[in-house]
Design an enzyme around this catalytic site. Structure first.
Site, PDB file in Angstrom:
ATOM      1  N   SER A  15     -53.372  53.550  -5.969  1.00  0.00           N
ATOM      2  CA  SER A  15     -54.096  54.820  -5.984  1.00  0.00           C
ATOM      3  C   SER A  15     -55.287  54.718  -6.931  1.00  0.00           C
ATOM      4  CB  SER A  15     -53.179  55.969  -6.435  1.00  0.00           C
ATOM      5  OG  SER A  15     -52.780  55.790  -7.785  1.00  0.00           O
ATOM      6  N   SER A 141     -61.903  52.018 -20.811  1.00  0.00           N
ATOM      7  CA  SER A 141     -62.211  53.453 -20.739  1.00  0.00           C
ATOM      8  C   SER A 141     -63.254  53.776 -21.799  1.00  0.00           C
ATOM      9  CB  SER A 141     -60.941  54.269 -21.003  1.00  0.00           C
ATOM     10  OG  SER A 141     -61.231  55.644 -21.142  1.00  0.00           O
ATOM     11  N   TYR A 154     -53.336  56.129 -26.222  1.00  0.00           N
ATOM     12  CA  TYR A 154     -54.159  55.621 -25.129  1.00  0.00           C
ATOM     13  C   TYR A 154     -55.456  55.025 -25.672  1.00  0.00           C
ATOM     14  CZ  TYR A 154     -56.907  55.852 -20.760  1.00  0.00           C
ATOM     15  OH  TYR A 154     -57.691  55.573 -19.667  1.00  0.00           O
ATOM     16  N   LYS A 158     -56.736  51.090 -25.425  1.00  0.00           N
ATOM     17  CA  LYS A 158     -58.003  50.754 -24.777  1.00  0.00           C
ATOM     18  C   LYS A 158     -58.986  50.112 -25.759  1.00  0.00           C
ATOM     19  CE  LYS A 158     -56.939  52.243 -20.654  1.00  0.00           C
ATOM     20  NZ  LYS A 158     -56.844  51.342 -19.483  1.00  0.00           N
ATOM     21  N   THR A 189     -59.393  61.197 -10.224  1.00  0.00           N
ATOM     22  CA  THR A 189     -58.181  60.495  -9.792  1.00  0.00           C
ATOM     23  C   THR A 189     -56.965  61.283 -10.283  1.00  0.00           C
ATOM     24  OG1 THR A 189     -57.791  59.161 -11.789  1.00  0.00           O
ATOM     25  CG2 THR A 189     -59.424  58.321 -10.195  1.00  0.00           C
TER      26      THR A 189
END
Length: 264
Positions: A15, A141, A154, A158, A189
């Site tokens: 996805s 990101s 997160y 990253k 997304t």
């Protein structure tokens, strides 16, 4: 550069950016390896590419499983003989503040978003060196360059990705190993649904930021073009967060103040 006839392996391909990138790169006529954990979703993406069945390998596995990682590398080599481009796109996001995030959740974020990407790359690298070169990409990101509220784990993972893959590029530049870090901003997304809350459960809610972000297929086309041009870094997005990439370099104090005022 075209990827016609090249073997491209995309993780997190069921996805989002991974699926869209599979569709975008399929236009070149490569051989695709699609990995993720959702077999039915991978089959749908394979059909969407329009490539003949013999040119698409569906390879589901859990990227945090060390034994599965080693086995999948062998399977790709057995099927296609080489790996020309590895796109490390698997990952998971976060929606929880620092004191709400349990240490086990933080470790999960680091395992999925950093250690698993590094481990798979290290497993593929000897094959690329033996075949005389290759290309490794990783989806980082804007959060890999800028801390933001509610995403400390997160962001940490990253940031680590950016540093490790930049170092990899420097170490193997003379070995014809190309390395690309992909730096998306808000992209439309469903990543927020699977994001981890403080206790490790799924967030299971949409994100307003992602909903107003760049269309995922437009994003994938930009990434595909950057990969064809062998860009070392591909920043892609359309929101104000993209300006932070250069603002932080020249006006870090301003960016810090702006982030402090943003809602978590």
């Amino acid at each position: 550069m075209s990827f016609k006839g090249s073997v491209i392996w995309i993780t997190g391909a069921s996805s989002g950016i991974g699926a869209a990138l599979a569709r975008a790169l399929a236009a070149d006529g490569p051989k695709l390896v699609l990995s993720g954990r959702q077999v039915d979703a991978l089959r749908r993406v394979a059909q969407q590419t329009g490539l003949p069945g013999e040119d698409v390998m569906i390879l589901p596995f859990d990227i945090t499983d060390a034994d599965a990682r080693a086995a999948t590398v062998d399977q790709v080599q057995t099927r296609f003989g080489r790996i020309d481009l590895l796109v490390n796109n698997a990952g998971i996001s976060q929606r929880a503040r620092v004191l709400e995030t349990e240490m086990d959740t933080l470790r999960t974020l680091m395992e999925v978003d950093f250690f698993a990407q590094v481990a798979l790359t290290r497993a593929v690298l000897p094959l690329m060196l033996a075949q005389g070169g290759g290309h490794v990409a990783v989806t980082a990101s804007v959060s890999g360059k800028l801390g933001s509220q509610g995403r400390a784990g997160y962001c940490a993972a990253k940031h680590a990705l950016m540093g490790w893959f930049d170092a990899l590029r420097a170490e193997h530049a003379r070995d014809r190993i190309r390395v690309t870090t992909i730096v998306p901003g808000y992209i439309d997304t469903p990543i927020a649904y699977a994001a981890l809350t403080g206790d490790g459960s799924a967030h299971a809610k949409p994100s307003k930021g992602n909903a107003r972000g760049m269309d995922v297929d437009a994003c994938a086309q930009r990434i595909a073009q950057g990969l064809r041009r062998r860009r070392r870094e591909i920043a892609v997005g359309k929101g104000l967060e993209m300006h932070a990439l250069w603002l932080k370099r020249w006006f870090p104090g301003l960016v810090f103040r702006l982030v402090e005022r943003m809602p978590g």
